[in-house]
Motif scaffolding. Structure first.
Motif, PDB file in Angstrom:
ATOM      1  N   MET A  28      -4.799 -20.425 -16.479  1.00 40.58           N
ATOM      2  CA  MET A  28      -6.219 -20.559 -16.160  1.00 40.58           C
ATOM      3  C   MET A  28      -6.864 -21.629 -17.038  1.00 40.58           C
ATOM      4  SD  MET A  28      -9.505 -18.116 -16.516  1.00 40.58           S
ATOM      5  CE  MET A  28      -9.846 -17.469 -14.924  1.00 40.58           C
ATOM      6  N   ALA A  29      -6.556 -21.612 -18.329  1.00 39.05           N
ATOM      7  CA  ALA A  29      -7.166 -22.595 -19.233  1.00 39.05           C
ATOM      8  C   ALA A  29      -6.794 -24.013 -18.791  1.00 39.05           C
ATOM      9  CB  ALA A  29      -6.712 -22.344 -20.670  1.00 39.05           C
ATOM     10  N   GLY A 134     -16.337 -28.315 -25.071  1.00 36.43           N
ATOM     11  CA  GLY A 134     -15.460 -28.430 -23.901  1.00 36.43           C
ATOM     12  C   GLY A 134     -14.038 -27.970 -24.192  1.00 36.43           C
ATOM     13  N   GLY A 135     -13.722 -27.705 -25.465  1.00 40.99           N
ATOM     14  CA  GLY A 135     -12.386 -27.215 -25.824  1.00 40.99           C
ATOM     15  C   GLY A 135     -12.246 -25.739 -25.477  1.00 40.99           C
ATOM     16  N   ARG A 136     -11.014 -25.294 -25.399  1.00 41.08           N
ATOM     17  CA  ARG A 136     -10.778 -23.900 -24.970  1.00 41.08           C
ATOM     18  C   ARG A 136      -9.797 -23.179 -25.885  1.00 41.08           C
ATOM     19  NH1 ARG A 136     -11.736 -26.372 -20.014  1.00 41.08           N
ATOM     20  NH2 ARG A 136     -13.148 -25.164 -18.695  1.00 41.08           N
ATOM     21  N   PHE A 137      -9.953 -21.830 -25.903  1.00 38.69           N
ATOM     22  CA  PHE A 137      -8.955 -20.935 -26.499  1.00 38.69           C
ATOM     23  C   PHE A 137      -8.403 -20.067 -25.373  1.00 38.69           C
ATOM     24  CE2 PHE A 137      -7.920 -16.621 -27.818  1.00 38.69           C
ATOM     25  CZ  PHE A 137      -6.894 -16.890 -28.730  1.00 38.69           C
ATOM     26  N   LEU A 171     -17.143 -17.246 -21.618  1.00 32.75           N
ATOM     27  CA  LEU A 171     -15.945 -16.444 -21.321  1.00 32.75           C
ATOM     28  C   LEU A 171     -15.505 -16.684 -19.882  1.00 32.75           C
ATOM     29  CD1 LEU A 171     -16.521 -13.030 -23.095  1.00 32.75           C
ATOM     30  CD2 LEU A 171     -15.108 -14.973 -23.759  1.00 32.75           C
ATOM     31  N   GLU A 172     -14.437 -17.413 -19.735  1.00 30.21           N
ATOM     32  CA  GLU A 172     -13.906 -17.680 -18.394  1.00 30.21           C
ATOM     33  C   GLU A 172     -12.972 -16.548 -17.968  1.00 30.21           C
ATOM     34  OE1 GLU A 172     -14.186 -22.485 -18.318  1.00 30.21           O
ATOM     35  OE2 GLU A 172     -12.527 -21.659 -19.449  1.00 30.21           O
ATOM     36  N   MET A 173     -12.382 -15.871 -18.944  1.00 29.06           N
ATOM     37  CA  MET A 173     -11.632 -14.640 -18.675  1.00 29.06           C
ATOM     38  C   MET A 173     -11.821 -13.727 -19.882  1.00 29.06           C
ATOM     39  SD  MET A 173      -7.532 -13.832 -18.254  1.00 29.06           S
ATOM     40  CE  MET A 173      -7.146 -14.965 -16.973  1.00 29.06           C
ATOM     41  N   PHE A 174     -12.193 -12.487 -19.625  1.00 26.75           N
ATOM     42  CA  PHE A 174     -12.130 -11.461 -20.667  1.00 26.75           C
ATOM     43  C   PHE A 174     -11.728 -10.182 -19.948  1.00 26.75           C
ATOM     44  CE2 PHE A 174     -13.445  -8.048 -23.422  1.00 26.75           C
ATOM     45  CZ  PHE A 174     -12.983  -8.487 -24.659  1.00 26.75           C
ATOM     46  N   HIS A 195      -7.205 -10.050 -22.577  1.00 22.15           N
ATOM     47  CA  HIS A 195      -6.711 -11.358 -22.112  1.00 22.15           C
ATOM     48  C   HIS A 195      -7.927 -12.293 -22.089  1.00 22.15           C
ATOM     49  CE1 HIS A 195      -2.856  -9.626 -20.778  1.00 22.15           C
ATOM     50  NE2 HIS A 195      -3.580  -8.584 -20.391  1.00 22.15           N
ATOM     51  N   ILE A 196      -7.819 -13.384 -22.805  1.00 26.08           N
ATOM     52  CA  ILE A 196      -9.006 -14.203 -23.078  1.00 26.08           C
ATOM     53  C   ILE A 196      -8.783 -15.661 -22.697  1.00 26.08           C
ATOM     54  CG2 ILE A 196     -10.523 -15.053 -24.931  1.00 26.08           C
ATOM     55  CD1 ILE A 196      -9.602 -12.480 -26.521  1.00 26.08           C
TER      56      ILE A 196
END
Ligand code: SAM
Length: 201
Positions: A28-29, A134-137, A171-174, A195-196
């Protein structure tokens, strides 16, 4: 557990999970970087034998892959890697690893909680500070009803604590998962996992 027993445990984990697909949090990321940044750079913390790192390389990302186990990095480098892969393997504990300038994605699949709470919180602060806008974890954290709760050297977070740490990120996924299953090493286990995928605005 001695260091040798721990290493033998991880080696058996790598051989059992060999050829598994990349984690969906990572997928997803990566999909959300559309298009990927120029000179896209990812840090994969606790990379294991590289099920996620290989996918990032396949999509043209440069990858810094970190794991405490030299065997993990040996197995990763022995995989058939895409031509022109830019892979930097680093043997390090998460407790000590810096977040290099220029990293767009920090991925840590089922690995970041494998350090004690003070190291976990310090690492999370380095990740938050180090990611650009704009960075992601992407990755997993553990909840308190997990069977492993209480083991020393592992961090467990209540849902509310996890959400406080993620405050200010998009949060694009939690997803909170609670399920009964079996570990790759064949032990019954209750999983309590978040799941993040989170984006720094
Ligand atoms: C459960 S495996 C996950 C591997 C891979 N990310 C995956 O999704 O399959 C955890 C990995 O983290 C590494 N690890 C555990 N604790 C660590 C620590 N404190 N510092 C660095 N690596 C660690 C282990 O060697 C192992 O390769």
């Amino acid at each position: 557990m001695t260091e040798n027993e721990e290493s033998a445990g991880w080696a058996s984990y790598y051989s059992k999970l060999r050829d598994r697909p990349p984690r969906r949090t990572l997928l997803m990321a990566l999909d959300r970087f559309d298009p990927p940044p120029a000179a896209a750079l990812a840090l994969d913390l606790g990379c294991g034998d590289g099920r996620d790192a290989v996918e990032m390389l396949r999509r043209g990302w440069q990858v810094i892959a970190v794991d405490a186990e030299p065997e993990a990095l040996r197995l990763l480098q022995a995989r058939p890697l895409p031509p022109a892969s830019v892979l930097t393997p680093i043997v390090s504990r998460l407790e000590d690893v810096p977040v290099p300038v220029g990293v767009h994605l920090v991925n840590s699949s089922f690995a970041m909680p494998l350090c004690d709470p003070s190291a976990f919180h310090a690492l999370w602060q380095r990740i938050r500070d180090g990611l650009p806008g704009g960075g992601r974890f992407s990755g997993q954290w553990y909840g308190p009803r997990d069977s492993w709760a209480g083991r020393p050297g592992i961090t467990f977070l209540e849902r509310g604590q996890a959400l406080v740490l993620l405050d200010g990120l998009e949060l694009e996924m939690f997803e909170e998962e609670e399920s009964d299953g079996v570990t790759p090493r064949g032990k019954a286990k209750h999983w309590h996992i978040y799941h993040i995928v989170a984006r720094k605005p």
